[in-house]
Design an enzyme around this catalytic site. Structure first.
Site, PDB file in Angstrom:
ATOM      1  N   TYR A   1     -10.697   2.230  10.143  1.00 43.56           N
ATOM      2  CA  TYR A   1     -11.193   3.541  10.562  1.00 43.56           C
ATOM      3  C   TYR A   1     -12.438   3.372  11.432  1.00 43.56           C
ATOM      4  O   TYR A   1     -13.197   2.416  11.253  1.00 43.56           O
ATOM      5  CB  TYR A   1     -11.497   4.401   9.314  1.00 43.56           C
TER       6      TYR A   1
ATOM      7  N   GLY B   1       0.748  -1.262   0.000  1.00 45.74           N
ATOM      8  CA  GLY B   1       0.000   0.000   0.000  1.00 45.74           C
ATOM      9  C   GLY B   1       0.771   1.302   0.000  1.00 45.74           C
ATOM     10  O   GLY B   1       0.159   2.345   0.199  1.00 45.74           O
TER      11      GLY B   1
ATOM     12  N   TYR C   1     -18.335   8.555   4.710  1.00 48.70           N
ATOM     13  CA  TYR C   1     -17.382   7.443   4.543  1.00 48.70           C
ATOM     14  C   TYR C   1     -17.975   6.339   3.661  1.00 48.70           C
ATOM     15  O   TYR C   1     -17.276   5.460   3.183  1.00 48.70           O
ATOM     16  CB  TYR C   1     -16.960   6.903   5.917  1.00 48.70           C
TER      17      TYR C   1
ATOM     18  N   ASP D   1      -2.076  -7.465  -7.293  1.00 50.62           N
ATOM     19  CA  ASP D   1      -3.422  -6.963  -7.048  1.00 50.62           C
ATOM     20  C   ASP D   1      -3.931  -7.765  -5.859  1.00 50.62           C
ATOM     21  O   ASP D   1      -4.033  -8.994  -5.927  1.00 50.62           O
ATOM     22  CB  ASP D   1      -4.283  -7.199  -8.302  1.00 50.62           C
TER      23      ASP D   1
ATOM     24  N   ALA E   1      -5.948   8.196  -0.423  1.00 45.65           N
ATOM     25  CA  ALA E   1      -7.209   7.519  -0.097  1.00 45.65           C
ATOM     26  C   ALA E   1      -8.064   8.412   0.803  1.00 45.65           C
ATOM     27  O   ALA E   1      -9.269   8.572   0.578  1.00 45.65           O
ATOM     28  CB  ALA E   1      -6.942   6.179   0.581  1.00 45.65           C
TER      29      ALA E   1
ATOM     30  N   LYS F   1     -14.790  -1.629   6.317  1.00 48.78           N
ATOM     31  CA  LYS F   1     -13.941  -1.636   7.516  1.00 48.78           C
ATOM     32  C   LYS F   1     -14.531  -2.551   8.592  1.00 48.78           C
ATOM     33  O   LYS F   1     -13.785  -3.209   9.334  1.00 48.78           O
ATOM     34  CB  LYS F   1     -13.754  -0.214   8.054  1.00 48.78           C
TER      35      LYS F   1
HETATM   36  P1  NAI Z   1      -3.160   5.575   0.142  1.00 47.11           P
HETATM   37  O1  NAI Z   1      -4.064   5.984  -0.971  1.00 47.11           O
HETATM   38  O2  NAI Z   1      -1.808   6.118   0.152  1.00 47.11           O
HETATM   39  O3  NAI Z   1      -3.107   3.972   0.250  1.00 47.11           O
HETATM   40  C1  NAI Z   1      -4.103   3.118  -0.227  1.00 47.11           C
HETATM   41  C2  NAI Z   1      -3.392   2.029  -0.996  1.00 47.11           C
HETATM   42  O4  NAI Z   1      -4.264   0.977  -1.419  1.00 47.11           O
HETATM   43  C3  NAI Z   1      -2.712   2.570  -2.274  1.00 47.11           C
HETATM   44  O5  NAI Z   1      -1.330   2.307  -2.219  1.00 47.11           O
HETATM   45  C4  NAI Z   1      -3.379   1.793  -3.375  1.00 47.11           C
HETATM   46  O6  NAI Z   1      -2.585   1.603  -4.516  1.00 47.11           O
HETATM   47  C5  NAI Z   1      -3.704   0.492  -2.630  1.00 47.11           C
HETATM   48  N1  NAI Z   1      -4.634  -0.351  -3.382  1.00 47.11           N
HETATM   49  C6  NAI Z   1      -5.836   0.018  -3.908  1.00 47.11           C
HETATM   50  N2  NAI Z   1      -6.357  -1.030  -4.588  1.00 47.11           N
HETATM   51  C7  NAI Z   1      -5.477  -2.062  -4.482  1.00 47.11           C
HETATM   52  C8  NAI Z   1      -5.457  -3.401  -4.951  1.00 47.11           C
HETATM   53  N3  NAI Z   1      -6.450  -3.890  -5.695  1.00 47.11           N
HETATM   54  N4  NAI Z   1      -4.395  -4.182  -4.651  1.00 47.11           N
HETATM   55  C9  NAI Z   1      -3.359  -3.707  -3.898  1.00 47.11           C
HETATM   56  N5  NAI Z   1      -3.339  -2.442  -3.408  1.00 47.11           N
HETATM   57  C10 NAI Z   1      -4.376  -1.642  -3.702  1.00 47.11           C
HETATM   58  O7  NAI Z   1      -3.947   6.014   1.473  1.00 47.11           O
HETATM   59  P2  NAI Z   1      -3.731   5.671   3.019  1.00 47.11           P
HETATM   60  O8  NAI Z   1      -4.522   6.668   3.746  1.00 47.11           O
HETATM   61  O9  NAI Z   1      -2.297   5.512   3.316  1.00 47.11           O
HETATM   62  O10 NAI Z   1      -4.508   4.292   3.179  1.00 47.11           O
HETATM   63  C11 NAI Z   1      -3.943   3.151   3.772  1.00 47.11           C
HETATM   64  C12 NAI Z   1      -4.948   2.469   4.665  1.00 47.11           C
HETATM   65  O11 NAI Z   1      -5.226   3.296   5.795  1.00 47.11           O
HETATM   66  C13 NAI Z   1      -6.304   2.178   4.023  1.00 47.11           C
HETATM   67  O12 NAI Z   1      -6.786   0.936   4.473  1.00 47.11           O
HETATM   68  C14 NAI Z   1      -7.156   3.287   4.582  1.00 47.11           C
HETATM   69  O13 NAI Z   1      -8.542   2.995   4.552  1.00 47.11           O
HETATM   70  C15 NAI Z   1      -6.616   3.342   5.989  1.00 47.11           C
HETATM   71  N6  NAI Z   1      -6.955   4.522   6.756  1.00 47.11           N
HETATM   72  C16 NAI Z   1      -6.712   5.755   6.254  1.00 47.11           C
HETATM   73  C17 NAI Z   1      -7.088   6.883   6.945  1.00 47.11           C
HETATM   74  C18 NAI Z   1      -6.898   8.225   6.363  1.00 47.11           C
HETATM   75  O14 NAI Z   1      -7.552   9.174   6.827  1.00 47.11           O
HETATM   76  N7  NAI Z   1      -6.036   8.399   5.369  1.00 47.11           N
HETATM   77  C19 NAI Z   1      -7.728   6.791   8.281  1.00 47.11           C
HETATM   78  C20 NAI Z   1      -7.896   5.432   8.752  1.00 47.11           C
HETATM   79  C21 NAI Z   1      -7.539   4.350   8.007  1.00 47.11           C
END
Ligand code: NAI
Length: 270
Positions: free
Chosen positions: A150, A15, A160, A66, A201, A167
């Site tokens: 979350y 990620g 959301y 993926d 995200a 989640k």
């Molecule tokens: P981000 O957008 O940097 O990371 C999300 C990642 O999921 C990306 O790297 C994306 O390429 C990957 N992804 C999407 N579809 C995919 C697939 N089919 N296969 C493999 N990877 C895939 O955003 P962030 O915020 O770092 O998100 C990381 C986690 O943290 C997520 O689960 C998000 O829901 C969670 N989170 C984020 C919060 C926020 O406010 N940013 C708060 C609480 C939880």
């Protein structure tokens, strides 16, 4: 400050999209703490190329996967063990995506094909990852798996959208697989419920900027940053947290247990 808390540990980090990603910060911190790992992301995300900069910095290799593809996951786990020279100590699942959120569909007028996609990418991918690791016997005893979640899994945050349902499922998978993996070889599985954080995200959610400010005012310690989340994650990968499993761990500056804060109530003082 590094203490080498992950010295000798090997893992997979899902990620890291860009330098705002929570996974990116975890990779930097885990590297600083002595871990070796493979970075992975969806092939489409890798096309942007930013992950190569992180790979260079952390001396790691990148394997596309993926996270909805069982075949990709098996390949990832097999190759990672070859590269790292043995079984895995940790896995970070930091994956979230909702086509309904992206394309502006509301919760009450959802597109069900996209709803399924949200579940598959954001929740079932954890089951698939755990299942591949479990069936391939890829985790070392006392290993640790962390997924990011979350608080919308427990309480309503209207914008959301279907990610709230994803989640809730993610946290349920954490408990149920955590039980199975615990019995098999003492592997622990937990979710970290993180403060709203400015990432790709996060900022896709409607009204996100306002919501970050609201959460900041509601949290006695303020919002937890992505860097702070990385510190917490690393502690869960370390040997200092071996008996923590099947938990949803709030990392949100106290937001989750605050009914109302003085900052917020003062807005209503006439
Ligand atoms: P981000 O957008 O940097 O990371 C999300 C990642 O999921 C990306 O790297 C994306 O390429 C990957 N992804 C999407 N579809 C995919 C697939 N089919 N296969 C493999 N990877 C895939 O955003 P962030 O915020 O770092 O998100 C990381 C986690 O943290 C997520 O689960 C998000 O829901 C969670 N989170 C984020 C919060 C926020 O406010 N940013 C708060 C609480 C939880």
């Amino acid at each position: 400050m590094s203490t080498g808390i992950l010295k000798g540990k090997k893992g997979i980090i899902f990620g890291a999209l860009n330098n705002m990603s929570i996974a990116w910060k975890v990779a930097e911190k885990a590297h600083a703490e002595g871990a070796e790992f493979v970075l992975t992301n969806a092939p489409i995300a890798l096309r942007m190329g930013e992950i190569n900069e992180l790979a260079k910095k952390t001396n790691s290799q990148v394997i596309p996967a993926d996270a909805t593809s069982e075949e990709d996951l098996k390949n990832l786990i097999e190759k990672s063990q070859e590269i790292l020279g043995g079984k895995l100590d940790f896995i970070l699942h930091s994956i979230g995506m909702s086509p309904n959120v992206r394309k502006g569909k509301t919760y009450t007028d959802t597109n069900y094909d996209w709803y399924h996609k949200t579940m598959d990418i954001s929740a079932i991918s954890l089951h698939k990852t755990l299942s591949a690791a479990y069936n391939m016997d890829a985790m070392k005893d006392w290993g640790s798996v962390v997924a990011l979640t979350y608080i919308a899994a427990q309480r309503v945050f209207p914008d959301y959208n279907d990610m709230a349902d994803a989640k809730a499922l993610l946290e349920s998978i954490t408990r149920n697989f955590g039980y199975q993996f615990g019995i098999k070889n003492k592997v622990r599985v937990n979710t970290i419920s993180q403060s709203p954080t400015m990432t790709t995200a996060g900022s896709g959610v409607k009204g996100f900027t306002e919501f970050v400010s609201f959460a900041e005012e509601m949290s006695p310690l303020g919002n937890a940053s992505a860097e702070a989340c990385a510190n917490y994650t690393v502690s869960l990968f370390s040997d200092l947290t071996q008996y923590v499993t099947m938990q949803n761990l709030f990392h949100d500056g106290g937001f989750s247990f605050t009914g109302v804060s003085l900052d917020v109530i003062n807005r209503y003082v006439k």
